[in-house]
Design a protein around this motif. Structure first.
Motif, PDB file in Angstrom:
ATOM      1  N   TRP A  21      -3.007   1.568  34.046  1.00 51.58           N
ATOM      2  CA  TRP A  21      -3.458   2.367  32.896  1.00 51.58           C
ATOM      3  C   TRP A  21      -4.553   3.348  33.311  1.00 51.58           C
ATOM      4  CZ3 TRP A  21      -1.181   2.576  28.252  1.00 51.58           C
ATOM      5  CH2 TRP A  21      -1.851   3.242  27.223  1.00 51.58           C
ATOM      6  N   ARG A  22      -5.483   2.878  34.163  1.00 52.26           N
ATOM      7  CA  ARG A  22      -6.557   3.761  34.636  1.00 52.26           C
ATOM      8  C   ARG A  22      -6.003   4.912  35.473  1.00 52.26           C
ATOM      9  NH1 ARG A  22      -9.176  -1.180  35.824  1.00 52.26           N
ATOM     10  NH2 ARG A  22      -8.628  -0.894  38.028  1.00 52.26           N
ATOM     11  N   GLU A  23      -4.910   4.629  36.201  1.00 50.48           N
ATOM     12  CA  GLU A  23      -4.306   5.656  37.053  1.00 50.48           C
ATOM     13  C   GLU A  23      -3.279   6.493  36.303  1.00 50.48           C
ATOM     14  OE1 GLU A  23      -2.757   3.369  40.273  1.00 50.48           O
ATOM     15  OE2 GLU A  23      -4.722   3.019  41.199  1.00 50.48           O
ATOM     16  N   HIS A  24      -3.251   6.319  34.969  1.00 55.95           N
ATOM     17  CA  HIS A  24      -2.378   7.084  34.083  1.00 55.95           C
ATOM     18  C   HIS A  24      -0.894   6.827  34.358  1.00 55.95           C
ATOM     19  CE1 HIS A  24      -5.940   9.194  32.703  1.00 55.95           C
ATOM     20  NE2 HIS A  24      -6.263   9.443  33.964  1.00 55.95           N
ATOM     21  N   ARG A  25      -0.592   5.657  34.881  1.00 53.14           N
ATOM     22  CA  ARG A  25       0.806   5.246  35.032  1.00 53.14           C
ATOM     23  C   ARG A  25       1.155   4.378  33.819  1.00 53.14           C
ATOM     24  NH1 ARG A  25       1.464   1.836  39.136  1.00 53.14           N
ATOM     25  NH2 ARG A  25      -0.762   1.488  39.568  1.00 53.14           N
ATOM     26  N   ARG A  26       1.259   5.024  32.671  1.00 52.04           N
ATOM     27  CA  ARG A  26       1.420   4.316  31.404  1.00 52.04           C
ATOM     28  C   ARG A  26       2.694   3.479  31.359  1.00 52.04           C
ATOM     29  NH1 ARG A  26      -3.812   5.342  30.496  1.00 52.04           N
ATOM     30  NH2 ARG A  26      -4.256   7.436  29.686  1.00 52.04           N
TER      31      ARG A  26
ATOM     32  N   ARG B  21      -4.115  -3.052  33.956  1.00 52.22           N
ATOM     33  CA  ARG B  21      -5.324  -2.252  33.746  1.00 52.22           C
ATOM     34  C   ARG B  21      -5.449  -1.164  34.817  1.00 52.22           C
ATOM     35  NH1 ARG B  21      -9.975  -6.672  33.087  1.00 52.22           N
ATOM     36  NH2 ARG B  21     -11.248  -4.883  32.410  1.00 52.22           N
TER      37      ARG B  21
END
Length: 275
Positions: free
Chosen positions: A129-134, A126
């Protein structure tokens, strides 16, 4: 000097130590039923009451994960205790066999370790994902799926070399082969995701067990439905938690759990030899 009253949830209810102690007593009742059944017919109400204990312990695993100073040490402690207890189970079963096919199969430490692994990965996924490290988030999702599917190579190994497969089950924290299997792991994940709201936790737990009960009724498994109902009875106790840790004695459960299991198993074995 003006005194500010503590929040109601901090003054009422039961603290962590009191709830864990209650769960220890309930768990012991369940194990008295299990090991006593090697000697005589035991009242089934004892094991039904025992269903209340596991959800309380699982709840406090999620609390421990959130509040521990070192998640690495917390996980390592649970994992090592799980591995050691599996070897202890083998030793007691070998040296102190019991009647009526009763064997020591207890391994809640491993289940707790699996829950912590998944909570850690979920939190990291999570965050990524929030840090845009998909890509990183996807890797955590794949890791969770991979650990879940680890039962497949172990199952295949069982066909080739059962001893090697049993060793794999001891050392691989599988959500399938752990005590309680993936259902208890899912309860732990749900408790973690709902930890900020007692209402959300109550709704999740009630719906989860309700769905399982409905599936069991479709399969004409009324006994399992009764067992699920007693599992649900853990909820009122969990809702009484006031957020306070209470007394220390952090290692009480780590010592008491294997000690009382092996004492009961050995006593049942020795009494069985005398009968």
């Amino acid at each position: 000097m003006q005194h500010i009253a503590a929040p109601l949830e901090r003054r009422n209810g039961l603290d962590g130590f009191q709830l864990k102690l209650l769960a220890l007593v309930i768990m012991t009742i369940d194990h008295i039923y299990y090991f006593g059944s090697s000697l005589t017919v035991m009242p089934e109400i004892l094991t039904l009451i025992g269903r209340i204990a596991a959800p309380i312990f699982v709840f406090f695993v999620t609390e421990g994960f959130v509040h521990t100073h070192s998640r690495g040490r917390y996980l390592l402690r649970l994992y090592v205790c799980g591995v050691l207890m599996q070897f202890g189970n083998l030793l007691v079963n070998l040296c102190f066999p019991m009647q009526n096919g009763v064997i020591v199969i207890n391994g809640i430490f491993t289940t707790m370790a699996v829950i912590v692994i998944y909570l850690w990965w979920i939190e990291n996924m999570r965050k990524a994902w929030r840090e845009h490290r998909r890509g990183c988030a996807v890797w955590y999702a794949l890791a969770m799926a991979g650990l879940f599917l680890s039962f497949l190579p172990i199952s295949m190994l069982m066909q080739v070399s059962p001893p090697a497969a049993r060793l794999a089950i001891i050392f691989v924290p599988s959500p399938i082969y752990c005590e309680g299997s993936y259902m208890i792991v899912l309860v732990g994940i749900g408790f973690y995701l709902c930890r900020r709201s007692k209402r959300a936790l109550a709704v999740f737990y009630t719906l989860f067990l309700g769905i399982l009960a409905a599936i069991c009724l479709l399969g004409s498994s009324a006994d399992t439905v009764l067992s699920l109902f007693f599992m649900w009875l853990a909820l009122p106790f969990i809702l009484l938690y006031n957020g306070q840790r209470g007394r220390g004695m952090k290692y009480l459960f780590y010592i008491y759990y294997p000690a009382h299991v092996y004492i009961l198993a050995i006593a049942a074995s020795l009494l069985g030899r005398l009968s």
